[in-house]
Scaffold this motif. Structure first.
Motif, PDB file in Angstrom:
ATOM      1  N   TRP A  35      -1.396  10.839  -4.608  1.00 26.64           N
ATOM      2  CA  TRP A  35      -0.897   9.571  -4.075  1.00 26.64           C
ATOM      3  C   TRP A  35      -1.934   8.950  -3.149  1.00 26.64           C
ATOM      4  CZ3 TRP A  35       0.623   7.572   0.741  1.00 26.64           C
ATOM      5  CH2 TRP A  35       1.326   6.368   0.657  1.00 26.64           C
ATOM      6  N   PRO A  45      -5.530   2.338  -1.913  1.00 31.64           N
ATOM      7  CA  PRO A  45      -6.795   1.728  -1.507  1.00 31.64           C
ATOM      8  C   PRO A  45      -7.108   2.187  -0.087  1.00 31.64           C
ATOM      9  CG  PRO A  45      -5.052   0.075  -1.679  1.00 31.64           C
ATOM     10  CD  PRO A  45      -4.440   1.370  -2.036  1.00 31.64           C
ATOM     11  N   ALA A  88       7.035   5.639  -2.700  1.00 29.37           N
ATOM     12  CA  ALA A  88       6.341   6.226  -1.554  1.00 29.37           C
ATOM     13  C   ALA A  88       5.595   5.147  -0.767  1.00 29.37           C
ATOM     14  CB  ALA A  88       5.371   7.309  -2.017  1.00 29.37           C
ATOM     15  N   VAL A  89       5.058   4.158  -1.483  1.00 29.11           N
ATOM     16  CA  VAL A  89       4.381   3.053  -0.792  1.00 29.11           C
ATOM     17  C   VAL A  89       5.373   2.286   0.077  1.00 29.11           C
ATOM     18  CG1 VAL A  89       3.289   0.808  -1.140  1.00 29.11           C
ATOM     19  CG2 VAL A  89       2.512   2.766  -2.441  1.00 29.11           C
ATOM     20  N   THR A 145       6.225   4.414   3.118  1.00 30.41           N
ATOM     21  CA  THR A 145       5.112   4.420   4.066  1.00 30.41           C
ATOM     22  C   THR A 145       5.019   3.095   4.796  1.00 30.41           C
ATOM     23  OG1 THR A 145       3.968   5.682   2.378  1.00 30.41           O
ATOM     24  CG2 THR A 145       2.685   5.027   4.279  1.00 30.41           C
ATOM     25  N   LEU A 191       5.406   3.135   8.727  1.00 26.56           N
ATOM     26  CA  LEU A 191       4.131   2.925   9.410  1.00 26.56           C
ATOM     27  C   LEU A 191       4.247   1.802  10.432  1.00 26.56           C
ATOM     28  CD1 LEU A 191       1.529   4.397   8.984  1.00 26.56           C
ATOM     29  CD2 LEU A 191       0.784   2.612   7.454  1.00 26.56           C
ATOM     30  N   PHE A 192       4.952   0.737  10.046  1.00 23.78           N
ATOM     31  CA  PHE A 192       5.052  -0.411  10.934  1.00 23.78           C
ATOM     32  C   PHE A 192       6.156  -0.254  11.963  1.00 23.78           C
ATOM     33  CE2 PHE A 192       2.582  -1.955   7.451  1.00 23.78           C
ATOM     34  CZ  PHE A 192       1.618  -2.706   8.087  1.00 23.78           C
ATOM     35  N   ILE A 214       6.067   2.617  13.884  1.00 23.56           N
ATOM     36  CA  ILE A 214       5.551   3.472  14.953  1.00 23.56           C
ATOM     37  C   ILE A 214       4.885   2.659  16.046  1.00 23.56           C
ATOM     38  CG2 ILE A 214       5.209   5.697  13.814  1.00 23.56           C
ATOM     39  CD1 ILE A 214       2.401   4.918  13.141  1.00 23.56           C
ATOM     40  N   ILE A 215       4.752   1.353  15.821  1.00 23.58           N
ATOM     41  CA  ILE A 215       4.105   0.535  16.834  1.00 23.58           C
ATOM     42  C   ILE A 215       4.960   0.509  18.082  1.00 23.58           C
ATOM     43  CG2 ILE A 215       3.103  -1.721  17.273  1.00 23.58           C
ATOM     44  CD1 ILE A 215       3.676  -2.195  14.263  1.00 23.58           C
ATOM     45  N   PHE A 229      -5.237 -11.533   4.575  1.00 24.65           N
ATOM     46  CA  PHE A 229      -5.092 -10.238   5.243  1.00 24.65           C
ATOM     47  C   PHE A 229      -5.797 -10.276   6.595  1.00 24.65           C
ATOM     48  CE2 PHE A 229      -6.020  -5.486   5.235  1.00 24.65           C
ATOM     49  CZ  PHE A 229      -4.701  -5.127   5.420  1.00 24.65           C
ATOM     50  N   TYR A 230      -7.013 -10.840   6.620  1.00 25.65           N
ATOM     51  CA  TYR A 230      -7.769 -10.916   7.865  1.00 25.65           C
ATOM     52  C   TYR A 230      -7.045 -11.785   8.886  1.00 25.65           C
ATOM     53  CZ  TYR A 230     -11.579 -11.787  11.116  1.00 25.65           C
ATOM     54  OH  TYR A 230     -12.334 -11.891  12.251  1.00 25.65           O
ATOM     55  N   LEU A 264      -4.228  -9.854  10.285  1.00 23.41           N
ATOM     56  CA  LEU A 264      -4.635  -8.770  11.174  1.00 23.41           C
ATOM     57  C   LEU A 264      -4.909  -9.272  12.571  1.00 23.41           C
ATOM     58  CD1 LEU A 264      -7.216  -6.651   9.196  1.00 23.41           C
ATOM     59  CD2 LEU A 264      -4.915  -6.036   9.877  1.00 23.41           C
ATOM     60  N   PRO A 279      -1.486  -9.639  15.514  1.00 19.81           N
ATOM     61  CA  PRO A 279      -1.218  -9.269  14.134  1.00 19.81           C
ATOM     62  C   PRO A 279       0.160  -9.723  13.657  1.00 19.81           C
ATOM     63  CG  PRO A 279      -0.953  -7.357  15.553  1.00 19.81           C
ATOM     64  CD  PRO A 279      -1.241  -8.520  16.447  1.00 19.81           C
ATOM     65  N   LEU A 302       2.753  -8.757  11.529  1.00 24.27           N
ATOM     66  CA  LEU A 302       3.087  -7.499  10.857  1.00 24.27           C
ATOM     67  C   LEU A 302       3.775  -7.639   9.505  1.00 24.27           C
ATOM     68  CD1 LEU A 302       3.935  -5.428  13.994  1.00 24.27           C
ATOM     69  CD2 LEU A 302       1.855  -5.408  12.644  1.00 24.27           C
ATOM     70  N   VAL A 333       1.016  -8.360   7.026  1.00 24.20           N
ATOM     71  CA  VAL A 333       0.158  -7.183   6.809  1.00 24.20           C
ATOM     72  C   VAL A 333       0.881  -6.187   5.911  1.00 24.20           C
ATOM     73  CG1 VAL A 333      -1.008  -5.241   7.901  1.00 24.20           C
ATOM     74  CG2 VAL A 333      -1.019  -7.443   9.020  1.00 24.20           C
ATOM     75  N   PHE A 368      -0.126  -5.000   2.212  1.00 29.01           N
ATOM     76  CA  PHE A 368      -0.361  -3.575   1.970  1.00 29.01           C
ATOM     77  C   PHE A 368       0.398  -3.134   0.721  1.00 29.01           C
ATOM     78  CE2 PHE A 368       1.301   0.782   2.642  1.00 29.01           C
ATOM     79  CZ  PHE A 368       0.106   1.468   2.539  1.00 29.01           C
ATOM     80  N   ALA A 372      -1.547  -1.840  -2.625  1.00 28.81           N
ATOM     81  CA  ALA A 372      -1.282  -0.484  -3.094  1.00 28.81           C
ATOM     82  C   ALA A 372      -0.607  -0.530  -4.470  1.00 28.81           C
ATOM     83  CB  ALA A 372      -0.423   0.260  -2.084  1.00 28.81           C
TER      84      ALA A 372
END
Lengths: 294, 342
Positions: free
Chosen positions: A130, A135, B38-39, B42, B46-47, B49-50, B299-300, B303, B306, B308, B311, B315, B319
């Motif tokens: 995975w 990327p 899974a993406v 994640t 992931l977003f 934990i900020i 994306f830039y 960022l 940010p 979120l 982003v 992502f 992915a």
């Protein structure tokens, strides 16, 4: 017993060096790395620790190259040659630590998955696959965005996203090593899992890990520069990628200040190329069939 | 799960699987679905934990009353328990709803759909060009390996590969857009069009804007294809069937074109698909440097705030593109190489 082991190890290192010496590209890479590492280590002696100081800058803003400032000055009047030398410390440190972290994770997962097999290996390899598909730059950028800005964040973001290749290679090598008869002998003599993994498997996968680390460092240095350029690096230290970001933000592109822009990029390319050349030379010595160094 | 992830080709043991193609197909599809899930997981966690409150970050610098904050929180669904936020997020993502951008106050899906064509155009052209260049040079260098041309091409490719793409882009802008010394500024510094043109003039204008970004992407990208093609052809060159072909009296270039190259192409095909998956993600830096109005530039922008949700949405898209391209490579591979997937 120990002395015999060491004699053998010394002999195999000597054999390795004899073969490595024949790859000219690898020698150039190694020579460049030694020079750059020495320069980075000696940076405090050569330029002093206050090159990064914005308030005690010696020159005026954005001077072109001169006798006093061989590469000109930045927007605060700091000497760019000093910053470049100082930046080598950050870029090399981040590159080395991130590659070490990435290879350590990869080796750990690879050896465990190869040794234990079964459902653990299945799960571990699915996770590895995975990560391999993700990327990695995007994942590293996202990790660096959601964590606080520091050097350790950058190291962690690169390390966590780049380990899967190592894990796959190490697992394959572990399975190959464990199918040999001497492992069976070690087990018959009462060697446990830990003994087999640390005394037999690990020394045998070490050469592979070495070449993987060298190749990994150049990617890590490039990724660090990319993250710093995107403004995700540590704002308190000057790295090569950070210098490029500063150059772009002060308008070095539209005003044609090439002397601000060119050196950090060349430095990144030289270091990344040197590590790649070394890694390919090590790889072709260890695995002559690859034909990479020919 | 996809196993063709490694660019060096899949580590597969032929003959260990006995299933036919439909079963292989089902396995791959299932694997891709798990990967996509899974993406989503994640990206959601992931977003989360900020540290800090997204609503506070959103209204930063603006005077906001507690009631307005509560309204915003309800509007973005941030007042619900975490598990409910997660199920809502997954359900919405499946219908293409990736949330609202803080920065543009517009649906993330819409923003992405707007910018997608520009990215597909730029990176699609670049991937086709550098794959072709890499295949051609890789074949040539391997066929005459050890010679001067081989060392030269491999050296140049490795050097360009070590160069940061954004730096190369900036240098090209300085030299060819701003102009250095006798070199006049020939190409635009950025963007995709000058505006006001229609028909053929518009096409030419876009092509003119594309030259430098495509050049940057090709320069940095072709090395990988070259090296994989070279290594894979070198691997084939020891094969007995080439000796047979030569013994039949075939000319050297026929041996190469008809016998060696088709076999050596197999690992490279996988890699080209993976590069196509990188189409979106790979251009973040080049699009930023050349202000190309695509996903990378978006994306830039996201960022630096940010922003979120944006982003996060990008992502998922980046992915997802990789997973889909890997799946396609996996599905195509058994058709090209009958040893796989039987």
């Amino acid at each position: 017993m120990t002395s015999l082991t060491w004699t053998r190890r010394r002999a195999s290192v000597a054999r390795f060096w004899r073969r490595y010496r024949r790859r000219r590209a690898g020698l150039y890479g190694l020579g460049a790395l030694v020079l750059i590492a020495l320069a980075a280590l000696a940076a405090p002696l050569l330029v002093g620790g206050d090159v990064q100081s914005v308030t005690h800058a010696p020159g005026t803003a954005l001077e072109p190259p001169s006798r006093e400032f061989p590469l000109g000055t930045d927007q605060f009047g700091r000497s760019l040659s000093g910053l470049l030398l100082w930046g080598a410390r950050v870029s090399l440190a981040v590159g080395l630590l991130a590659a070490a972290l990435s290879v350590a994770i990869g080796t750990l997962i690879g050896v465990l998955a190869g040794h234990y097999g079964g459902w653990f290996a299945t799960v571990a390899m699915r996770v590895t696959d995975w990560f391999l598909v993700m990327p990695s730059l995007v994942l590293a950028i996202v990790l660096a965005t959601v964590m606080s800005r520091s050097m350790w964040t950058v190291i962690l973001a690169i390390g966590i996203t780049s380990w899967p290749t190592t894990a796959r290679l190490v697992r394959a090598q572990t399975i190959a090593v464990e199918s040999r008869p001497y492992i069976e002998r070690a087990k018959a003599l009462g060697g446990g899992h830990r003994h087999v993994m640390t005394r037999h498997v690990l020394p045998n996968v070490m050469p592979l890990v070495l070449s993987q680390t060298t190749l990994c460092i150049s990617t890590a240095i490039l990724t660090e520069a990319t993250l710093a350029f995107l403004g995700l690096g540590d704002p308190t230290v000057v790295s090569w990628g950070g210098m490029l970001q500063d150059a772009r933000e002060t308008g070095a592109v539209s005003s044609g200040h090439w002397w601000y822009l060119a050196p950090p990029g060349i430095a990144i390319a030289v270091v990344a190329l040197a590590f790649t050349l070394c890694g390919r030379a090590v790889e072709s010595v260890l695995n002559p069939r690859l034909g990479a160094g020919r | 799960m996809t196993t063709v992830g490694s660019p060096a080709g899949a580590v597969r043991r032929p003959g260990t699987t006995t299933s036919a193609y439909p079963r292989y197909l089902a396995g791959r599809l299932g694997g891709a679905a798990v990967s996509l899930f899974a993406v989503l997981v994640t990206s959601f966690f992931l977003f989360r934990i900020i540290p800090g409150d997204p609503v506070k970050a959103m209204t930063h610098g603006m005077p906001t009353s507690a009631a307005q904050m509560a309204t915003l929180r309800r509007q973005f669904g941030l007042d619900l328990p975490l598990w409910q936020q997660f199920t809502d997020y997954c359900a919405k993502a499946l219908t293409g709803d990736l949330g609202m951008s803080y920065q543009f106050r517009a649906p993330v899906g819409e923003l992405i759909a707007q910018k997608l064509p520009a990215t597909l155009l730029l990176t699609g052209v670049a991937v086709v060009l550098y794959s072709a260049l890499g295949l051609w040079l890789g074949t040539r260098t391997a066929w005459r390996h050890g010679g001067l041309g081989d060392r030269l091409h491999t050296g140049v490719a490795l050097t360009l590969w070590s160069v940061p793409s954004f730096w190369l882009g900036l240098l090209l802008i300085i030299v060819f857009s701003v102009g250095v010394g006798p070199v006049p500024g020939m190409f635009p510094t950025g963007g995709m069009e000058s505006g006001g043109d229609t028909g053929l003039a518009y096409v030419l204008d876009v092509a003119h804007h594309m030259v430098l970004p495509v050049l940057t992407l090709v320069a940095v990208g072709y090395a990988q294809t070259l090296l994989v093609m070279r290594a894979s052809l070198l691997d084939e060159m020891g094969g007995d069937y080439l000796t047979t072909a030569r013994a039949k009296g075939l000319r050297d270039d026929l041996v190469r074109r008809r016998h060696a190259v088709p076999n050596a192409l197999l690992p490279t095909v996988t890699m080209i698909f993976i590069n196509l998956g990188h189409v979106a993600a790979g251009s973040i830096l080049v699009e930023t440097v050349f202000s190309w109005p695509g996903l990378g530039g978006l994306f830039y922008q996201a960022l630096s705030v940010p922003d979120l949700p944006l982003v996060q949405g990008l992502f998922v898209v980046f992915a997802g593109a990789m997973i889909v391209m890997n799946l396609l490579a996996d599905l195509l591979y058994p058709l090209l190489d009958p040893r796989v997937g039987r």
